[in-house]
Design a protein around this motif. Structure first.
Motif, PDB file in Angstrom:
ATOM      1  N   UNK A 124     -54.771  31.991  54.335  1.00 54.64           N
ATOM      2  CA  UNK A 124     -55.554  30.917  54.966  1.00 54.64           C
ATOM      3  C   UNK A 124     -56.875  30.719  54.235  1.00 54.64           C
ATOM      4  N   UNK A 125     -57.503  31.824  53.823  1.00 56.12           N
ATOM      5  CA  UNK A 125     -58.776  31.732  53.108  1.00 56.12           C
ATOM      6  C   UNK A 125     -58.623  30.968  51.802  1.00 56.12           C
ATOM      7  N   UNK A 126     -57.614  31.318  50.998  1.00 61.36           N
ATOM      8  CA  UNK A 126     -57.448  30.656  49.696  1.00 61.36           C
ATOM      9  C   UNK A 126     -57.051  29.198  49.876  1.00 61.36           C
ATOM     10  N   UNK A 127     -56.155  28.930  50.813  1.00 63.03           N
ATOM     11  CA  UNK A 127     -55.704  27.552  51.026  1.00 63.03           C
ATOM     12  C   UNK A 127     -56.839  26.677  51.556  1.00 63.03           C
ATOM     13  N   UNK A 128     -57.608  27.210  52.500  1.00 65.20           N
ATOM     14  CA  UNK A 128     -58.713  26.446  53.091  1.00 65.20           C
ATOM     15  C   UNK A 128     -59.821  26.203  52.077  1.00 65.20           C
ATOM     16  N   UNK A 129     -60.076  27.189  51.229  1.00 69.46           N
ATOM     17  CA  UNK A 129     -61.107  27.052  50.199  1.00 69.46           C
ATOM     18  C   UNK A 129     -60.733  25.974  49.190  1.00 69.46           C
ATOM     19  N   UNK A 130     -59.501  26.023  48.711  1.00 71.02           N
ATOM     20  CA  UNK A 130     -59.034  25.020  47.743  1.00 71.02           C
ATOM     21  C   UNK A 130     -59.097  23.617  48.361  1.00 71.02           C
ATOM     22  N   UNK A 131     -58.673  23.493  49.607  1.00 72.01           N
ATOM     23  CA  UNK A 131     -58.662  22.184  50.277  1.00 72.01           C
ATOM     24  C   UNK A 131     -60.078  21.638  50.428  1.00 72.01           C
ATOM     25  N   UNK A 132     -61.008  22.493  50.855  1.00 70.71           N
ATOM     26  CA  UNK A 132     -62.399  22.062  51.043  1.00 70.71           C
ATOM     27  C   UNK A 132     -63.054  21.741  49.703  1.00 70.71           C
ATOM     28  N   UNK A 133     -62.749  22.536  48.690  1.00 67.89           N
ATOM     29  CA  UNK A 133     -63.281  22.283  47.352  1.00 67.89           C
ATOM     30  C   UNK A 133     -62.797  20.944  46.821  1.00 67.89           C
ATOM     31  N   UNK A 134     -61.503  20.694  46.932  1.00 63.20           N
ATOM     32  CA  UNK A 134     -60.945  19.442  46.416  1.00 63.20           C
ATOM     33  C   UNK A 134     -61.573  18.234  47.111  1.00 63.20           C
ATOM     34  N   UNK A 135     -61.749  18.339  48.423  1.00 65.64           N
ATOM     35  CA  UNK A 135     -62.342  17.229  49.178  1.00 65.64           C
ATOM     36  C   UNK A 135     -63.778  16.947  48.742  1.00 65.64           C
ATOM     37  N   UNK A 136     -64.464  17.986  48.288  1.00 65.04           N
ATOM     38  CA  UNK A 136     -65.883  17.841  47.929  1.00 65.04           C
ATOM     39  C   UNK A 136     -66.095  17.412  46.480  1.00 65.04           C
ATOM     40  N   UNK A 137     -64.992  17.204  45.737  1.00 64.45           N
ATOM     41  CA  UNK A 137     -65.127  16.844  44.321  1.00 64.45           C
ATOM     42  C   UNK A 137     -64.775  15.381  44.059  1.00 64.45           C
ATOM     43  N   UNK A 138     -64.719  14.573  45.113  1.00 64.58           N
ATOM     44  CA  UNK A 138     -64.290  13.183  44.954  1.00 64.58           C
ATOM     45  C   UNK A 138     -65.196  12.390  44.007  1.00 64.58           C
ATOM     46  N   UNK A 139     -66.470  12.799  43.901  1.00 67.24           N
ATOM     47  CA  UNK A 139     -67.413  12.033  43.068  1.00 67.24           C
ATOM     48  C   UNK A 139     -67.422  12.475  41.604  1.00 67.24           C
ATOM     49  N   UNK A 140     -66.621  13.484  41.254  1.00 67.26           N
ATOM     50  CA  UNK A 140     -66.647  14.017  39.890  1.00 67.26           C
ATOM     51  C   UNK A 140     -66.377  12.947  38.839  1.00 67.26           C
TER      52      UNK A 140
END
Length: 249
Positions: A43-59
């Motif tokens: 859950x930690x790895x999946x949730x981290x990846x999901x939150x990270x991806x969502x926060x990179x939309x402006x890259x």
């Protein structure tokens, strides 16, 4: 166009796979290796990846180096805050966390890596393998201080002691790196389930002598043959393959 092969395997000892991969071709990749007991690490790895991806939309809208690094660091901070909040608000997630190593390739000959923990990014160029990231571990510190060799670090009984991970502390200090890539380069993102089983020379030999799919298959196969004591995950990127479609296996 680059080619990409990603693979993940539970290994030969663990009951569940706590690794999570992000493959958003052709420019954003990440590997996270969770910890914290049965199911919580996953859950930690999946949730981290999901939150990270969502926060990179402006890259994709950023061109300047400092702005790209800022977006990546902020995405790491947001992902950390998300998982930390989960861990402190639910007893069954108490103590969970994850490593994360992310790679951003804007397609202009540059590369950016942001990193926490002991998952790794390697660069293979002209027959030479280089570890781009620095492990946030007790043993890596000993090696940096000259107290042990790389070979001693590889077999050290305390090599899995992390000094930093996502979701464990309220504040994090991620490493962010910027470097140039060349058309002949290969890049390898992996969890420590691979790097704990294969020495650098083994990784280099496999990456350098096989085509991409065969190299990825062989990296996984050799990790399992050498013990497979942990989940094994990898993303192998070949920047040389022009006009070929990416593939995942």
């Amino acid at each position: 166009m680059m080619r990409v092969v990603s693979k993940t395997h539970v290994g030969l000892v663990r009951e569940n796979n706590e690794d999570t991969l992000l493959v958003r071709e052709p420019y954003l990749f990440a590997v996270a290796d969770g910890m914290g007991g049965y199911a919580a690490g996953e859950i930690a790895s999946r949730s981290t990846i999901k939150a990270f991806e969502a926060a990179t939309y402006s890259l994709r809208h950023e061109q300047e180096e400092q702005n790209v690094i800022k977006v990546l660091q902020e995405a790491f901070a947001k992902a950390n805050a998300h998982v930390y909040k989960m861990a402190v608000s639910n007893d069954k997630y108490k103590g969970m966390g994850t490593t994360m190593t992310a790679l951003y390739l804007p397609g202009n000959g540059e590369a950016y890596c942001c990193h926490i923990g002991d998952s790794r990014l390697y660069l293979y160029r002209n027959g030479q393998l280089r570890q781009v990231t620095r492990d946030h571990t007790f043993v890596a510190d000993l090696q940096e201080q000259g107290k042990i060799t790389r070979e001693e670090a590889f077999v050290h009984p305390q090599r899995h002691i992390l000094l930093q991970a996502m979701g464990v502390d309220e504040e994090i200090q991620s490493d962010c790196l910027h470097f140039s890539v060349e058309p002949s380069d290969r890049l390898l993102l992996c969890s420590d389930g691979l790097s704990d089983m294969l020495r650098d020379r083994e990784i280099a030999d496999i990456i350098g002598t096989e085509d991409l799919q065969q190299a990825a298959d062989k990296l996984l196969e050799q990790s399992l043959d050498n013990g497979g004591r942990d989940n094994v995950s990898l993303i192998l990127i070949d920047l040389t393959a022009q006009g070929e479609e990416g593939c995942n296996g």
